[in-house]
Enzyme design. Structure first.
Site, mmCIF file in Angstrom:
data_model
loop_
_atom_site.group_PDB
_atom_site.id
_atom_site.type_symbol
_atom_site.label_atom_id
_atom_site.label_comp_id
_atom_site.label_asym_id
_atom_site.label_seq_id
_atom_site.Cartn_x
_atom_site.Cartn_y
_atom_site.Cartn_z
ATOM 1 N N PHE A 1 -19.167 41.743 -10.358
ATOM 2 C CA PHE A 1 -18.622 41.031 -11.525
ATOM 3 C C PHE A 1 -19.551 39.876 -11.852
ATOM 4 O O PHE A 1 -19.889 39.075 -10.983
ATOM 5 C CB PHE A 1 -17.207 40.501 -11.239
ATOM 6 C CG PHE A 1 -16.579 39.888 -12.454
ATOM 7 C CD1 PHE A 1 -16.015 40.684 -13.443
ATOM 8 C CD2 PHE A 1 -16.570 38.510 -12.640
ATOM 9 C CE1 PHE A 1 -15.453 40.121 -14.585
ATOM 10 C CE2 PHE A 1 -16.009 37.945 -13.775
ATOM 11 C CZ PHE A 1 -15.443 38.751 -14.743
ATOM 12 N N ASP B 1 -26.261 36.017 -8.073
ATOM 13 C CA ASP B 1 -25.124 35.425 -8.777
ATOM 14 C C ASP B 1 -24.295 34.706 -7.715
ATOM 15 O O ASP B 1 -23.565 35.331 -6.949
ATOM 16 C CB ASP B 1 -24.319 36.531 -9.462
ATOM 17 C CG ASP B 1 -23.070 35.998 -10.146
ATOM 18 O OD1 ASP B 1 -22.673 34.848 -9.862
ATOM 19 O OD2 ASP B 1 -22.478 36.740 -10.949
ATOM 20 N N LYS C 1 -18.258 27.599 -11.341
ATOM 21 C CA LYS C 1 -17.029 27.439 -10.549
ATOM 22 C C LYS C 1 -17.013 26.137 -9.735
ATOM 23 O O LYS C 1 -16.803 25.074 -10.305
ATOM 24 C CB LYS C 1 -16.805 28.670 -9.676
ATOM 25 C CG LYS C 1 -16.366 29.907 -10.491
ATOM 26 C CD LYS C 1 -15.845 30.999 -9.597
ATOM 27 C CE LYS C 1 -15.446 32.260 -10.343
ATOM 28 N NZ LYS C 1 -14.086 32.277 -10.821
HETATM 29 C C1 LIG Z 1 -19.648 36.294 -9.217
HETATM 30 C C2 LIG Z 1 -19.168 35.834 -10.559
HETATM 31 N N1 LIG Z 1 -20.037 35.749 -11.575
HETATM 32 C C3 LIG Z 1 -19.659 35.320 -12.788
HETATM 33 C C4 LIG Z 1 -18.354 34.986 -13.063
HETATM 34 C C5 LIG Z 1 -17.963 34.531 -14.436
HETATM 35 O O1 LIG Z 1 -17.791 33.157 -14.447
HETATM 36 P P1 LIG Z 1 -17.030 32.468 -15.668
HETATM 37 O O2 LIG Z 1 -15.633 33.017 -15.684
HETATM 38 O O3 LIG Z 1 -17.129 31.001 -15.378
HETATM 39 O O4 LIG Z 1 -17.779 32.853 -16.910
HETATM 40 C C6 LIG Z 1 -17.404 35.064 -12.039
HETATM 41 C C7 LIG Z 1 -15.995 34.751 -12.287
HETATM 42 O O5 LIG Z 1 -15.100 35.145 -11.599
HETATM 43 C C8 LIG Z 1 -17.826 35.502 -10.758
HETATM 44 O O6 LIG Z 1 -16.958 35.596 -9.742
#
Ligand SMILES: Cc1ncc(COP(=O)(O)O)c(C=O)c1O
Length: 404
Positions: free
Chosen positions: A138, A223, A252
């Site tokens: 994700f 990521d 986050k």
């Molecule tokens: C690994 C990862 N990347 C990206 C995101 C997306 O982040 P945002 O919701 O702040 O756009 C998330 C959100 O859960 C995530 O867990």
């Protein structure tokens, strides 16, 4: 006269893409929250791995208040002191030379993917455009990031999906070897899959990805939106593995509850983001940067990071004790304070059923897919709150078992 909002206002006024629990918290302090009726909850959810220092931590509140009286926003036509301090703090603590700032994880990943494509075109040519990512990954909800993410349900039904994206199997280097080539521009990976079920990468897997990227002159993108900023017991999870990416994304926990994101990279790659190639109105916002700087300075200390590892052990011990009594979990896994409990086969698909039962007991938790109960509490959650939260979780699980 304004009326007190109720949960039914959500259904009436907000787009139906979420289905929030019935309670509406109105106040938080540390790892406790109170709802409109004054009911108290222990927070093992942490705003989905966001509230890194719990609710209203004085360090963050003071940073926000101090900046609120000085300057909020300028746009990128000007720079500002908090943004410059935050960029320096990130560079000094990581492999990176340069930082692009934005407001969310999805935006940071969008920047990473665009940068990788741009870098590949500039340095190798138009043919080098393939992005490899992993099933169940994700990376956010922009159209590029849902397409790179490994959960097709999030990208289907919105028209043509961007091309040049390939999905391999997580923790399976052979599946990557089958796809990688000289047309590979980047491999994007979470050092531990979060939404995909709290699955840590193996050491060999991340090392192997690094080697494949080096061999094929592709960029390795980590990521770390969910794993970063102390969540795994190091400032970033790549430091735990000792495998250094070319680009890293963070959000986050970085803002501790204030919307902020960042993409980190080295000079030779950052050069491809020449003036005008990319941007974000709120990127480097002074309030967001001031809070993120305070968060990072507070979290990146031996006291907090060692505390995360200690709390991990406490969570694990409690979950194992619960499991010895009730036998609901097949596996307890994760790193630091990102912990998943995989449901046993006879409770398959029932992780989500625990959430309202936990709310009834005064506990907020999360899931990661249908089969994993997820916990991502404050990195400084007091031990007494862990004890009490686990007692509440056990009661919720006892109810689940009694209903089965
Ligand atoms: C690994 C990862 N990347 C990206 C995101 C997306 O982040 P945002 O919701 O702040 O756009 C998330 C959100 O859960 C995530 O867990």
């Amino acid at each position: 006269m304004s009326q007190t909002p109720t949960r039914s206002d959500f259904d009436r006024y907000m787009t139906p893409n979420y289905s929030p629990q019935q309670v509406i918290p109105v106040r938080g302090e540390g790892s406790r929250l109170w709802d409109q009726q004054g009911r108290e909850f222990i927070d093992f959810a942490g705003g989905i791995a966001v509230n890194s220092l719990g609710h209203c931590h004085p360090v963050l509140v003071n940073a926000l208040k101090a900046q609120a009286d000085k300057l909020w926003h300028l746009s990128n036509v000007y720079t500002n002191e908090p943004a410059l301090k935050l960029a320096r703090a990130l560079v000094e603590r990581t492999f990176a030379d340069k930082v692009f700032m934005c407001s969310s994880g999805g935006e940071a990943n969008e920047a990473a993917l665009k940068l990788a494509r741009r870098w590949a075109v500039e340095h190798h040519g138009e043919h080098k455009d393939k992005i490899i990512s992993f099933s169940h990954s994700f990376h956010g909800r922009t159209f590029f990031t849902v397409s790179v993410g490994g959960q097709p349900k999030y990208s289907q039904g919105f028209g043509p999906v961007p091309g040049g994206i390939l999905h391999a199997t997580y923790n399976d280097l052979d599946s990557v070897r089958a796809l990688v080539g000289d047309d590979t521009c980047a491999i994007m990976v979470e050092p531990m899959q979060g939404e995909g079920g709290i699955v840590p990468a193996t050491q060999e897997f991340l090392q192997g990805l690094r080697e494949l990227c080096d061999r094929h002159q592709a960029l390795l993108i980590f990521d770390e939106v969910q794993t970063g900023v102390g969540r795994c017991g190091h400032l970033y999870a790549y430091q735990h593995y000792g495998v250094t990416p070319d680009i890293l994304t963070s959000a986050k926990s970085l803002g501790g509850g204030f919307p902020v994101g960042a993409m980190l990279t080295r000079d030779a790659i950052a050069d491809s983001l020449a003036v005008g190639t990319h941007g974000s109105t709120y990127g480097g916002n002074a309030l967001a940067s001031a809070v993120a700087l305070a968060a990072i300075e507070h979290i990146d200390t031996p006291e907090v990071l060692e505390g995360v590892k200690k709390r991990h052990e406490l969570f694990r011990e409690h979950l194992e004790t619960i499991n010895r009594k009730h036998g609901v979990f097949q596996e307890i896994r994760g790193m630091g304070l990102l912990i998943g409990a995989q449901m046993a086969p006879q409770y398959a698909g029932q992780a989500k059923d625990i959430l309202p039962l936990a709310i009834d007991e005064g506990l907020m938790a999360l899931i990661a897919g249908p089969n994993v109960l997820r916990m991502a509490p404050s990195l400084v959650i007091p031990e007494a709150d862990i004890e009490e939260g686990m007692a509440r979780l056990e009661r919720a699980i006892a109810t689940l078992v009694a209903k089965a």
